[in-house]
Design an enzyme around this catalytic site. Structure first.
Site, PDB file in Angstrom:
ATOM      1  CG  HIS A 169       0.794  -6.777   2.322  1.00  0.00           C
ATOM      2  ND1 HIS A 169      -0.185  -5.922   1.865  1.00  0.00           N
ATOM      3  CD2 HIS A 169       1.673  -6.926   1.305  1.00  0.00           C
ATOM      4  CE1 HIS A 169       0.085  -5.571   0.622  1.00  0.00           C
ATOM      5  NE2 HIS A 169       1.204  -6.177   0.253  1.00  0.00           N
ATOM      6  CG  HIS A 181      -1.707  -1.347   1.294  1.00  0.00           C
ATOM      7  ND1 HIS A 181      -2.686  -1.744   0.416  1.00  0.00           N
ATOM      8  CD2 HIS A 181      -1.554  -2.372   2.179  1.00  0.00           C
ATOM      9  CE1 HIS A 181      -3.121  -2.950   0.757  1.00  0.00           C
ATOM     10  NE2 HIS A 181      -2.444  -3.354   1.818  1.00  0.00           N
ATOM     11  CD  GLU A 221      -1.633  -3.732   5.385  1.00  0.00           C
ATOM     12  OE1 GLU A 221      -0.967  -4.540   4.707  1.00  0.00           O
ATOM     13  OE2 GLU A 221      -2.845  -3.528   5.202  1.00  0.00           O
ATOM     14  CD  GLU A 230      -1.579 -10.127   4.245  1.00  0.00           C
ATOM     15  OE1 GLU A 230      -1.467  -9.285   5.167  1.00  0.00           O
ATOM     16  OE2 GLU A 230      -2.124  -9.882   3.159  1.00  0.00           O
TER      17      GLU A 230
END
Length: 274
Positions: free
Chosen positions: A165, A74, A112, A240
Site C-alpha cells: 500500500h 485496492h 495508489e 505502507e
C-alpha cells in the site's frame, strides 16, 4: 624563426603533450561536440509490459519450495463500482467492514492502485527469480476487489503474506513508510511470526527509505481493525511504503526506478524473515 626559438619549440610541444593539455598540432574540441541530453524518466505506466524490467535478485538467494502471497492494495476499478466495494464483509473480529476502498493518490492524480500494482509485479519477478512460488490477490489493475476478508484468506496455503500500500495523509509534510501488523493475532504463534515479519520489513525498508516516526522508532503500527490481516492464517503485514502526498516521495512512487527500489526493499524483508 630564430635559432633560439627553433630549439624551444620541441620542448614546448613536449610539455603540452602531458595528460590534460593539448599537444602541438592537435585539433581543439569542436564547438559542435556537445553532450547527449539526458531524457527525464517518465512516471510509471501500469499498462507497460513488466517484462522490460530486469530482476536484481542476488544469485545467492534461494527461495525454492517457498510460497509468498502478494496483495497489491485496492484495485483500479473500485472507484467506478461504489455499491460493490461498500457492501459489508466479515472483519475477522466478529464484526463487519466495507468490502474495499478506492485508495489514495498523489497530488498529480497518480493513483495508489497503480503504484501498488507496479511494485507487486516487480516484487513478483524478484521472488520468482529466487525460485519462490508467488500468488497474487488480483490478476490485473482494472477489476473490482477482492474484498478485504478474501485478501486475508487467499493466503491460507502460503508461508506469508505481504500487502502493498501507500498512505495518503492530508498534510504534504508527512513523510515515511510504516508497517502494520495485527494485534492481537489469532494465536500466539501467528502473532509472534507476524511480528518477526514486521520487524524484518521495517529494517529492510529503513535502509533506502525514511521511517515514519509517528509510529514509533521502528515505524510499526499494531492494530486490531484491519480485516485483511485479521482474516489471514499465515504471518501477514501491510506495508505502507510512503506518503503519496509528500512531493519527494510521490516523485519516487510515480517512477519505474522508484517502484523497483521499493520492490527490492520488500524482497530483502521477505528474505530476512525466512
Amino acid at each position: 624563426m630564430s635559432p633560439r626559438h627553433s630549439l624551444l619549440a620541441p620542448l614546448l610541444c613536449a610539455v603540452l603533450a602531458l595528460p590534460g593539455l593539448t599537444a602541438c598540432g592537435a585539433n581543439p574540441p569542436s564547438a559542435t561536440d556537445t553532450p547527449t541530453p539526458v531524457v527525464p524518466e517518465e512516471r510509471s505506466n501500469s499498462t507497460s509490459p513488466v517484462a522490460q524490467d530486469t530482476p536484481t535478485t542476488e544469485p545467492g538467494i534461494d527461495l525454492s519450495d517457498r510460497t509468498v502471497d502478494l496483495d497489491p492494495g485496492h484495485n483500479g476499478g473500485n472507484a467506478s463500482h461504489p455499491s460493490e466495494i461498500n457492501r459489508q464483509v466479515p472483519d475477522g473480529r466478529g464484526g463487519t467492514k466495507a468490502c474495499n476502498t478506492t485508495g489514495t493518490a498523489t497530488d498529480s492524480d497518480y493513483p495508489e492502485t497503480d503504484f501498488n500494482w507496479g511494485v507487486a509485479q516487480k516484487l513478483e519477478q524478484e521472488l520468482e527469480a529466487a525460485g519462490a512460488e508467488v500468488v497474487m490477490s488480483r490478476n490485473d489493475n482494472e477489476g473490482v476487489g477482492p474484498c478485504v476478508d478474501e485478501r486475508g484468506t487467499f493466503a491460507d496455503d502460503a508461508d506469508l503474506m505481504v500487502s502493498i500500500h501507500a498512505n495518503g495523509s492530508e498534510s504534504t509534510k508527512v513523510k515515511g513508510f510504516h508497517v502494520i501488523v495485527a494485534q492481537p493475532g489469532s494465536s500466539d504463534e501467528l502473532e509472534d511470526d507476524s511480528n518477526r515479519l514486521a520487524d524484518a520489513m521495517s529494517q529492510a525498508m529503513a535502509g533506502p527509505f525514511t521511517p515514519n516516526k509517528a509510529y514509533g522508532k521502528d515505524a510499526i503500527s499494531r492494530r486490531p481493525d484491519l480485516a485483511g490481516l485479521n482474516n489471514a492464517s499465515v504471518p501477514a503485514v501491510i506495508v505502507e511504503c510512503g506518503e503519496m502526498r509528500n512531493p519527494s516521495e510521490a516523485k519516487t512512487m510515480e517512477s519505474q526506478s522508484g517502484q523497483r527500489k521499493y520492490a527490492e526493499a520488500l524482497m530483502q524483508g521477505i528474505t530476512d524473515w525466512y
